[in-house]
Each structure stands twice: as structure tokens, then as C-alpha cells.
Design a protein around this motif. Structure first.
Motif, PDB file in Angstrom:
ATOM      1  N   LEU A  54       0.822  -1.218   0.000  1.00 35.82           N
ATOM      2  CA  LEU A  54       0.000   0.000   0.000  1.00 35.82           C
ATOM      3  C   LEU A  54       0.852   1.263   0.000  1.00 35.82           C
ATOM      4  CD1 LEU A  54      -2.704  -0.922   2.665  1.00 35.82           C
ATOM      5  CD2 LEU A  54      -2.923  -0.939   0.170  1.00 35.82           C
ATOM      6  N   GLN A  55       2.108   1.100   0.421  1.00 32.99           N
ATOM      7  CA  GLN A  55       2.963   2.260   0.653  1.00 32.99           C
ATOM      8  C   GLN A  55       3.287   3.016  -0.624  1.00 32.99           C
ATOM      9  OE1 GLN A  55       6.811   1.173   2.157  1.00 32.99           O
ATOM     10  NE2 GLN A  55       7.004   3.063   3.342  1.00 32.99           N
ATOM     11  N   LYS A  56       3.562   2.275  -1.698  1.00 32.33           N
ATOM     12  CA  LYS A  56       3.974   2.927  -2.944  1.00 32.33           C
ATOM     13  C   LYS A  56       2.853   2.857  -3.950  1.00 32.33           C
ATOM     14  CE  LYS A  56       8.625   1.188  -2.541  1.00 32.33           C
ATOM     15  NZ  LYS A  56       9.345   0.042  -3.100  1.00 32.33           N
ATOM     16  N   LYS A  57       2.500   4.039  -4.516  1.00 27.17           N
ATOM     17  CA  LYS A  57       1.527   3.974  -5.604  1.00 27.17           C
ATOM     18  C   LYS A  57       2.253   4.136  -6.923  1.00 27.17           C
ATOM     19  CE  LYS A  57       0.234   8.797  -5.825  1.00 27.17           C
ATOM     20  NZ  LYS A  57      -0.818   9.766  -5.939  1.00 27.17           N
ATOM     21  N   ARG A  58       1.639   3.680  -7.962  1.00 31.16           N
ATOM     22  CA  ARG A  58       2.284   3.738  -9.285  1.00 31.16           C
ATOM     23  C   ARG A  58       2.506   5.182  -9.705  1.00 31.16           C
ATOM     24  NH1 ARG A  58       1.834  -0.521 -13.791  1.00 31.16           N
ATOM     25  NH2 ARG A  58       2.872   1.258 -14.744  1.00 31.16           N
ATOM     26  N   SER A  59       3.613   5.410 -10.409  1.00 32.30           N
ATOM     27  CA  SER A  59       3.877   6.742 -10.943  1.00 32.30           C
ATOM     28  C   SER A  59       2.773   7.105 -11.914  1.00 32.30           C
ATOM     29  CB  SER A  59       5.200   6.754 -11.700  1.00 32.30           C
ATOM     30  OG  SER A  59       6.244   6.530 -10.810  1.00 32.30           O
ATOM     31  N   ALA A  60       2.580   8.409 -12.084  1.00 35.76           N
ATOM     32  CA  ALA A  60       1.536   8.900 -12.980  1.00 35.76           C
ATOM     33  C   ALA A  60       1.638   8.185 -14.319  1.00 35.76           C
ATOM     34  CB  ALA A  60       1.704  10.395 -13.169  1.00 35.76           C
ATOM     35  N   PRO A  61       0.490   7.769 -14.883  1.00 36.54           N
ATOM     36  CA  PRO A  61       0.565   7.059 -16.160  1.00 36.54           C
ATOM     37  C   PRO A  61       1.183   7.948 -17.227  1.00 36.54           C
ATOM     38  CG  PRO A  61      -1.701   7.655 -15.632  1.00 36.54           C
ATOM     39  CD  PRO A  61      -0.868   7.978 -14.434  1.00 36.54           C
ATOM     40  N   THR A  62       1.892   7.338 -18.158  1.00 34.53           N
ATOM     41  CA  THR A  62       2.575   8.113 -19.187  1.00 34.53           C
ATOM     42  C   THR A  62       1.564   8.601 -20.217  1.00 34.53           C
ATOM     43  OG1 THR A  62       3.070   5.960 -20.076  1.00 34.53           O
ATOM     44  CG2 THR A  62       4.840   7.095 -18.942  1.00 34.53           C
ATOM     45  N   THR A  63       1.868   9.776 -20.772  1.00 29.07           N
ATOM     46  CA  THR A  63       0.912  10.365 -21.718  1.00 29.07           C
ATOM     47  C   THR A  63       1.128   9.806 -23.116  1.00 29.07           C
ATOM     48  OG1 THR A  63       2.464  12.149 -22.014  1.00 29.07           O
ATOM     49  CG2 THR A  63       0.651  12.560 -20.516  1.00 29.07           C
ATOM     50  N   PRO A  64       0.093   9.828 -23.935  1.00 29.75           N
ATOM     51  CA  PRO A  64       0.245   9.261 -25.277  1.00 29.75           C
ATOM     52  C   PRO A  64       1.224  10.064 -26.132  1.00 29.75           C
ATOM     53  CG  PRO A  64      -2.066   9.762 -24.774  1.00 29.75           C
ATOM     54  CD  PRO A  64      -1.234  10.410 -23.725  1.00 29.75           C
ATOM     55  N   ILE A  65       1.903   9.396 -27.025  1.00 28.94           N
ATOM     56  CA  ILE A  65       2.831  10.062 -27.940  1.00 28.94           C
ATOM     57  C   ILE A  65       2.049  10.648 -29.112  1.00 28.94           C
ATOM     58  CG2 ILE A  65       4.690   9.631 -29.621  1.00 28.94           C
ATOM     59  CD1 ILE A  65       5.822   7.616 -27.818  1.00 28.94           C
ATOM     60  N   ASN A 259      21.822  15.667 -12.316  1.00 29.70           N
ATOM     61  CA  ASN A 259      21.971  17.067 -11.912  1.00 29.70           C
ATOM     62  C   ASN A 259      22.605  17.926 -13.003  1.00 29.70           C
ATOM     63  OD1 ASN A 259      20.907  16.405  -9.446  1.00 29.70           O
ATOM     64  ND2 ASN A 259      22.853  16.411  -8.337  1.00 29.70           N
ATOM     65  N   MET A 260      23.608  17.382 -13.687  1.00 27.92           N
ATOM     66  CA  MET A 260      24.401  18.206 -14.606  1.00 27.92           C
ATOM     67  C   MET A 260      23.779  18.392 -15.988  1.00 27.92           C
ATOM     68  SD  MET A 260      26.669  19.186 -12.590  1.00 27.92           S
ATOM     69  CE  MET A 260      27.383  20.296 -13.784  1.00 27.92           C
ATOM     70  N   CYS A 261      23.059  17.373 -16.486  1.00 25.85           N
ATOM     71  CA  CYS A 261      22.431  17.534 -17.798  1.00 25.85           C
ATOM     72  C   CYS A 261      21.026  18.101 -17.608  1.00 25.85           C
ATOM     73  CB  CYS A 261      22.361  16.195 -18.525  1.00 25.85           C
ATOM     74  SG  CYS A 261      23.976  15.487 -18.872  1.00 25.85           S
ATOM     75  N   ILE A 262      20.391  18.433 -18.709  1.00 26.61           N
ATOM     76  CA  ILE A 262      19.036  18.973 -18.622  1.00 26.61           C
ATOM     77  C   ILE A 262      18.071  17.802 -18.443  1.00 26.61           C
ATOM     78  CG2 ILE A 262      17.266  20.302 -19.838  1.00 26.61           C
ATOM     79  CD1 ILE A 262      19.673  21.681 -21.325  1.00 26.61           C
ATOM     80  N   ARG A 263      17.200  17.932 -17.443  1.00 24.56           N
ATOM     81  CA  ARG A 263      16.294  16.856 -17.097  1.00 24.56           C
ATOM     82  C   ARG A 263      15.046  16.897 -17.975  1.00 24.56           C
ATOM     83  NH1 ARG A 263      19.343  18.754 -13.548  1.00 24.56           N
ATOM     84  NH2 ARG A 263      18.214  20.715 -13.391  1.00 24.56           N
ATOM     85  N   PRO A 264      14.741  15.784 -18.667  1.00 28.79           N
ATOM     86  CA  PRO A 264      13.564  15.789 -19.534  1.00 28.79           C
ATOM     87  C   PRO A 264      12.272  15.733 -18.722  1.00 28.79           C
ATOM     88  CG  PRO A 264      14.596  13.617 -19.540  1.00 28.79           C
ATOM     89  CD  PRO A 264      15.463  14.499 -18.693  1.00 28.79           C
ATOM     90  N   THR A 265      11.219  16.309 -19.246  1.00 25.69           N
ATOM     91  CA  THR A 265       9.901  16.129 -18.640  1.00 25.69           C
ATOM     92  C   THR A 265       9.452  14.709 -18.996  1.00 25.69           C
ATOM     93  OG1 THR A 265       8.765  16.845 -20.642  1.00 25.69           O
ATOM     94  CG2 THR A 265       9.342  18.568 -19.037  1.00 25.69           C
ATOM     95  N   PRO A 266       8.450  14.185 -18.283  1.00 26.73           N
ATOM     96  CA  PRO A 266       7.986  12.828 -18.627  1.00 26.73           C
ATOM     97  C   PRO A 266       7.595  12.718 -20.106  1.00 26.73           C
ATOM     98  CG  PRO A 266       7.001  13.543 -16.560  1.00 26.73           C
ATOM     99  CD  PRO A 266       7.758  14.722 -17.099  1.00 26.73           C
ATOM    100  N   GLU A 267       6.980  13.759 -20.652  1.00 31.85           N
ATOM    101  CA  GLU A 267       6.587  13.726 -22.072  1.00 31.85           C
ATOM    102  C   GLU A 267       7.815  13.680 -22.971  1.00 31.85           C
ATOM    103  OE1 GLU A 267       5.438  16.108 -19.931  1.00 31.85           O
ATOM    104  OE2 GLU A 267       3.530  15.100 -19.544  1.00 31.85           O
ATOM    105  N   GLU A 268       8.809  14.517 -22.636  1.00 32.27           N
ATOM    106  CA  GLU A 268      10.030  14.530 -23.452  1.00 32.27           C
ATOM    107  C   GLU A 268      10.730  13.173 -23.406  1.00 32.27           C
ATOM    108  OE1 GLU A 268      11.555  19.168 -23.235  1.00 32.27           O
ATOM    109  OE2 GLU A 268      11.943  17.863 -21.525  1.00 32.27           O
ATOM    110  N   LEU A 269      10.654  12.531 -22.264  1.00 28.39           N
ATOM    111  CA  LEU A 269      11.320  11.240 -22.108  1.00 28.39           C
ATOM    112  C   LEU A 269      10.644  10.177 -22.977  1.00 28.39           C
ATOM    113  CD1 LEU A 269      13.678  10.070 -20.617  1.00 28.39           C
ATOM    114  CD2 LEU A 269      12.157   9.438 -18.750  1.00 28.39           C
ATOM    115  N   GLU A 270       9.326  10.258 -23.049  1.00 27.38           N
ATOM    116  CA  GLU A 270       8.597   9.297 -23.877  1.00 27.38           C
ATOM    117  C   GLU A 270       8.948   9.438 -25.345  1.00 27.38           C
ATOM    118  OE1 GLU A 270       4.539   9.869 -23.035  1.00 27.38           O
ATOM    119  OE2 GLU A 270       4.864   9.209 -20.969  1.00 27.38           O
TER     120      GLU A 270
END
Ligand SMILES: Nc1ncnc2c1ncn2[C@@H]1O[C@H](COP(=O)(O)OP(=O)(O)O)[C@@H](O)[C@H]1O
Ligand SMILES: C=C(OP(=O)(O)O)C(=O)O
Ligand SMILES: [Ca+2]
Ligand SMILES: [Mn+2]
Length: 659
Positions: A54-65, A259-270
């Protein structure tokens, strides 16, 4: 305790004293006669495992491409995961064997995620199949800082949480970069494009040797239970973003690059797709001395054609950051964009300043300024549209760091920050920033947004001031001088500083060094190529050049002392505000530098170094000695033309010391 109860199962508290002297506990009589632990509703779990689930819930579902028409594609979450794994699997594939380890996502410690059978087909081991093809390599993909902390603390010796929440790590035997162990593949393209030979940082290696080292790194990484993969970006300029993948064996490395590179948003990562450049960091594993071109157990190899970099035999994280910087010094000029080893900040009115300088000259310290917006502390691009930071974080030196002198850096050392090679109290975990027991080159790597006045996105208009920082250990360069364009180019190409102990191996006390473009270790083309671009841009934008000595005053290293940081800050303030442009100037002997007669908040006598030396003869000797070193160094450049402008080339040659 049993004596406290009574026949009804009731306890009393405060209404009397129990036999052992403690107050009696009293509860209200329960209607059903059952005594609960507390008044909260009971947890909806029958077992401890269920409770934990119960402690961990799933990360937000990924958005469609979105597809090329901009409508949402019908690709399922499963398919996307599959594509991602295929891409990572391709990155990790051996170039010599057809079958490689099976790549799966997730932490091997979490058994539920480990597939119970090989998914594709049942096969019988044959002679051409190695054991390595039968195992799984678990991929820890773009983990969060919290997850990386847990990985580091569980599995990497020397990882601790400091009193302010930073992750203290050890980089191992290497605590600085190893420029002598850097190699660049020389092929038909780079043969003509790159700067080779005397003075160049590009020590050649052939394609075959690169592949030997690449295979060594890939095999090492695949022999592990798990590897970390970061998919991130370089360059905040949206039109010139570079996608990088970093494959590494340590949570420390993954968090550092997070930390050093630019962090993608979840959408950018998809939508990440195939990376433009990949680093294989197998730093724990040495290179092989029997391999051609290897002169130590460390090798940092760049292959521009394959768009890959291999690291063997050093765990110093700065190699990854500066390795990618080298790559940008090749890719960006190809697009007519100038790459700069400089810090960059912007005032309230949009005035941008660049801070060039070698390691330890003050780029990070002086660009981090509470009164200005921070664009970046170390690596930038200057395009037709203005400046952009290449990175998403800062890498500050922490030796002798103090809250008073550098409050913004001090406060950035908190949860998420990687603190390399510092010493701390074993109980309180308070860091002692004066302690050099591990190294002088202690470092903090933090996301740029940890600086309160960071400019996000990290871009700005064309620079107004170009500040060249030199840490002069001879104590003869003035604290500040205004430069003509030709002088700016002369000093930019010279790239003088005293290398202070730390960032590069084997430097124990300040040494005069000349490093073209204030970053010879990272440039890929001939220095005059970058200089020509800088001259053109400064001319077009009407930027002013300044030379600021953040080094010694009142004598050379050993007898004088380093210019006080608050004075340097006052000088920088006067440059930003424009007031220094209005000052009165006089010209120095030998170097011919224009020095102001007054700067607000700075003792007037220090502005001309001759005043601060008690031994005038010693001053003159030191001045001539340094001028001679400049002259010697510049000889290699006298046969080159800077850009198409013959007149500028002549002026630059004449802009050096005269004696
Ligand atoms: N007058 C000064 N100007 C700039 N930095 C100074 C000065 N005096 C001492 N320092 C120290 O020198 C170091 C400069 O290092 P840093 O800013 O990290 O350089 P860089 O980013 O160019 O490598 C810092 O530790 C800073 O506190
Ligand atoms: C990380 C580095 O940068 P600097 O010392 O310039 O901050 C380096 O040169 O390794
Ligand atoms: Ca720095
Ligand atoms: Mn730097």
C-alpha cells in the motif's frame, strides 16, 4: 505492568498511583469491550506484505505520444516500454557477439519484477553462446534522486547522507580529471576537422582500438546485475538540443548526470527516441595496458563518428560532464554556434555577462551572484539568438566554502546534491569544508534551480560584457583592466592562469599555464577558429572585454595573498553596472593594459599591482618573467590568421606584452 490492569481490562491514568510509582492509565470503557491500539480506522491489509504494497503507488501514467500529424498515436504503454528497452538493448549490445545479455527494466533486488523465464524462445546452449548471453542486465532507467540515494547508500561504499541532506560520495582513486588519458578517434573526417599535434588536447587513437575499449566497457557493464541509464538533454537552445544517453555502473554517476544535464519532462522522455550521443562509463574497470595507445589504466575515449564516449579506469564524474563539453565544441561550431568555457549571468535589465576562465579562476563563484540571474556556471553556447547554457546544473568547488562568502552555493547543498570527496563528522554528518584529507578538489553538483535566482530556461540575449578571469600566481596582473577587441582576442587565445591544485591530477601548487580559449583541454578545432567566431560576435554586438585577476596581489604566490573575494565582487559589480566603463584609465607598462584609477568599494592602491609590492625590483622581474612566458606561448599562433580579417590578425599579434 500487569499490575496496572483491573478485572475489567480497564486502565487508569492520573486517578491514582500504581504500585511501581507510575501514574495509572485510564481508558474509557469500550462498548464492545475490545481495547484498540489507537482511534484511527484499521489499515486495509491482512498481512505485512499487503501493508507494504500500500505504501507505494504507481507513478503517474505516461501520456500518449503524438504522431507527426500532431494527433495521439495508438501506441500502447506496453509497446512504448518495449521500444525503450529495444533502444537500451541496442546501446548495450556487444559488437562481436550476436547474443547479449537480456535487458530488463527494474531493480534486481525487487524479485517480483524479474521475469521468471526468458521471454523470446527456449534455446539450447550451443558452443557459440557465452554465459553472458544467458543472464539478465537490469536497467535502472532515469531514476529519481530519492531512488538513487537508496541505491547509493545500499550498494556503494562511501555513500552517506550529510547533515543538510546532500549525498556524500567518494569518486575513488581519481579525484580530478586525467587530460593525458583522453583520446579522440582519428578517422577520415576528424583527420581534417580537428586540431591535432603540438598543443592540441586531442591525442589520437584509431577506430579499432576504440572498439576494443568500447567492448571492454560494454562487457564490464553487462557483467553487472544492474546498470543505470540516463536519457537527458544538453543545451537549453530548443533548436540545438542534443539528446544524450549515459550508461553507468554507479548511482553516484547517475545522480551526478541527472543534476548536470538537462532533465527531460515525462513527455520529453517518452519521445526521446535514439540518443545523439552515448557515454559508456565503466570507470571501476581499468583499460588494458596491452591495448595500443594506452599509457595508464585510465582511458577516456571519444569517437565522434560513432557518437560515443567510453570511460575506463576513472570514476571521477567530471570526466562525463567535460567529455560531453568536448563533443559540443565539435558539434556546435559546425552549426556556426560558438561553444564557450564560461559562466554566464544576467542583470535585471537583461545585460548578460560571460565569465571565461580555467578551473579555479572563479567562473562558478562569480556567476553565482545574488543580485543577478544565473544562466549557467561553466558551459555555454553563443548563437545568432543569444546565449544558452549547455547544462542543467552546476559543479562548484567546495574547498573552504563558507556560508558568509558564498551563501547561494552553501544553500544549494541539500537533498539531491552530490557532494564529492568531502570529509564530515561521523556522527552529526556536518561537513568540514576546510578538510583536504581526500582531495583539495571537493565538489558539489546540484541542479541549477537550487540557486534561487536561476534563469529558467537558461537562455539570455547577446552578452554585453566578456570577462576573462585569470588567477595570476605571479601577482603582476592588475585586479581589473579594460581590453580592446584585439587585446581580448590575444588573452582569449593565450588563456593564461595559474593552475591551482585540484581539478587536474598532479598539480600540487600554482603553476603558470596557457590553455587556449580558456579551455584547451576541451576544444576540438584549432583555437583560432573559436577566436574568430568570438571576435565577430563581440564586434557585432558591441561587447566590452575585461581582464580580471582573481589571483595574487602584493607579491607572488607564497609572499602575497589572493585578492579578497569581496573586492573582486565589487569590481564585477562595477563592470555590470556600466560604471567602470566611465572610470578614468591609465596604461600599464609591458602588458599595455588600461587600468581604472578608482573602483567603488576597492582600495585604490591595489588597482595598480606595483603599489602592493614592497620589493619593486622583484615586481619588475616577475612582470618581465610573465611577459616572457606569454610571448613564448603565443609564438605557435603567430602563423595563423584569425578569421578573414588580416587587420585584426595584425592587431592581435601587437596586443601582447611589449618589452
Ligand atoms: N578573489 C577571488 N575571486 C574568485 N574566486 C576566489 C577569490 N578568492 C578566492 N576564491 C576561491 O577560488 C575558487 C574559484 O573556483 P570556482 O569558482 O569553482 O572556479 P571555476 O568555476 O572557474 O573553476 C573558489 O573556491 C573561490 O571561493
Ligand atoms: C569540472 C571542471 O570544471 P571547473 O573546474 O572549471 O569548474 C573541470 O575542469 O573538471
Ligand atoms: Ca566551476
Ligand atoms: Mn569549468
Amino acid at each position: 505492568m500487569a499490575g496496572n490492569g483491573n478485572a475489567n481490562g480497564e486502565f487508569s491514568f492520573g486517578t491514582g498511583t500504581a504500585r511501581n510509582g507510575l501514574a495509572k492509565i485510564q481508558t474509557h470503557k469500550k462498548q464492545n469491550g475490545i481495547c484498540h491500539d489507537d482511534s484511527a480506522p484499521p489499515v486495509k491489509a491482512q498481512t505485512i506484505d499487503e501493508l507494504h504494497s500500500l505504501q507505494k503507488k504507481r507513478s503517474a501514467p505516461t501520456t500518449p505520444i503524438k504522431d507527426s500529424q500532431g494527433s495521439f498515436a495508438t501506441i500502447s504503454d506496453e509497446d512504448r516500454q518495449k521500444q525503450q528497452l529495444q533502444s537500451i538493448s541496442a546501446s548495450l549490445a556487444s559488437l562481436t557477439r550476436e547474443t547479449g545479455p537480456k535487458v530488463v527494466k527494474g531493480d534486481p533486488a525487487r524479485k517480483a519484477e524479474t521475469p521468471k523465464h526468458v521471454p523470446d524462445h527456449h534455446f539450447t546452449p550451443a558452443f557459440n553462446v557465452s554465459d553472458s548471453s544467458l543472464k539478465f542486465t537490469h536497467i535502472l532507467y532515469n531514476l529519481s534522486p530519492a531512488e538513487l540515494y537508496e541505491q547509493a547508500i545500499k550498494y556503494e561504499q562511501g555513500s552517506f547522507i550529510t547533515a543538510t541532506g546532500a549525498l556524500a560520495t567518494l569518486s575513488g582513486a581519481k579525484t580530478g580529471r586525467a587530460p593525458r588519458d583522453k583520446r579522440v578517434v582519428r578517422d577520415e573526417t576528424t583527420e581534417n576537422d580537428l586540431w591535432w599535434g603540438k598543443g592540441s588536447p586531442n591525442i589520437e587513437m584509431d577506430e579499432h582500438t576504440f572498439l576494443v575499449n568500447r567492448e571492454r566497457a560494454v562487457d564490464y557493464l553487462n557483467s553487472l546485475d544492474k546498470v543505470f541509464v540516463n536519457d537527458q538533454f544538453l543545451n537549453w537552445d530548443p533548436q540545438n538540443k542534443i539528446r544524450v544517453r549515459i550508461v553507468s555502473a554507479r548511482a553516484y554517476h547517475s545522480l551526478f548526470m541527472h543534476n548536470m544535464c538537462i532533465r527531460p519532462t515525462p513527455e520529453e522522455l517518452e519521445n526521446f527516441g535514439t540518443p545523439d550521443f552515448t557515454i559508456y562509463n565503466a570507470g571501476q574497470f581499468p583499460c588494458n595496458r596491452y591495448t595500443h595507445y594506452m599509457t595508464s589504466s585510465t582511458s577516456i575515449d571519444i569517437n565522434l563518428g560513432r557518437r560515443e564516449m567510453v570511460i575506463l579506469g576513472t570514476q571521477y564524474a567530471g570526466e562525463m560532464k567535460k567529455g560531453l563539453f568536448s563533443v559540443m565544441h565539435y558539434l556546435m561550431p559546425k552549426r556556426q554556434i560558438l561553444s564557450l568555457h564560461s559562466g554566464c549571468n544576467m542583470g535585471k535589465d537583461g545585460d548578460v555577462a560571460l565569465f571565461f576562465g580555467l578551473s579555479g579562476t572563479g567562473k562558478t563563484t562569480l556567476s553565482t551572484d545574488h543580485n543577478r540571474y544565473l544562466i549557467g556556471d561553466d558551459e555555454h553556447c553563443w548563437s545568432e539568438n543569444g546565449v544558452s547554457n549547455i547544462e542543467g546544473g552546476c559543479y562548484a568547488k567546495c574547498i573552504d566554502l563558507s556560508r558568509e562568502k558564498e551563501p547561494d552555493i552553501w544553500n544549494a547543498i541539500k537533498f539531491g546534491t552530490v557532494l564529492e570527496n568531502v570529509v564530515f563528522d561521523e556522527h552529526t554528518r556536518e561537513v568540514d569544508y576546510t578538510d583536504k584529507s581526500v582531495t583539495e578538489n571537493t565538489r558539489a553538483s546540484y541542479p541549477i534551480e537550487y540557486i534561487p535566482n536561476a534563469k529558467i530556461p537558461c537562455v539570455g540575449p547577446h552578452p554585453k560584457n566578456v570577462i576573462l578571469l585569470a588567477c595570476d600566481a605571479f601577482g603582476v596582473l592588475p585586479p581589473v583592466s579594460k581590453l580592446s577587441l584585439a587585446q581580448t582576442m590575444y588573452h582569449f587565445i593565450s588563456g593564461y592562469t595559474a593552475l591551482v591544485a585540484g581539478t587536474e591530477e598532479g598539480v600540487k601548487e600554482p603553476q603558470a599555464t596557457f590553455s587556449a580559449c580558456f579551455g584547451a583541454a576541451f576544444i576540438m578545432l584549432h583555437p583560432t577558429k573559436y577566436a574568430a567566431m568570438l571576435a565577430e560576435k563581440m564586434q557585432k554586438q558591441g561587447a566590452t572585454g575585461w581582464l580580471v585577476n582573481t589571483g595574487w596581489s602584493g607579491g607572488r604566490y607564497g609572499s602575497g595573498s589572493r585578492i579578497k573575494l569581496p573586492y573582486t565582487r565589487k569590481i564585477i559589480d562595477a563592470i555590470h553596472s556600466g560604471s567602470l566603463l566611465e572610470a578614468n584609465y591609465k596604461k600599464t607598462e609591458v602588458f599595455g593594459l588600461e587600468i581604472p584609477t578608482e573602483v567603488e568599494g576597492v582600495p585604490t592602491e591595489i588597482l595598480d599591482p606595483v603599489n602592493t609590492w614592497s620589493d619593486k625590483k622583484a615586481y619588475q622581474d616577475a612582470l618581465l618573467k610573465l611577459a616572457g612566458l606569454f610571448k613564448n606561448n603565443f609564438e605557435t599562433f603567430t602563423s595563423y590568421k584569425i578569421g578573414k580579417d588580416n587587420k585584426l590578425t595584425e592587431e592581435i599579434l601587437a596586443a601582447g606584452p611589449n618589452f
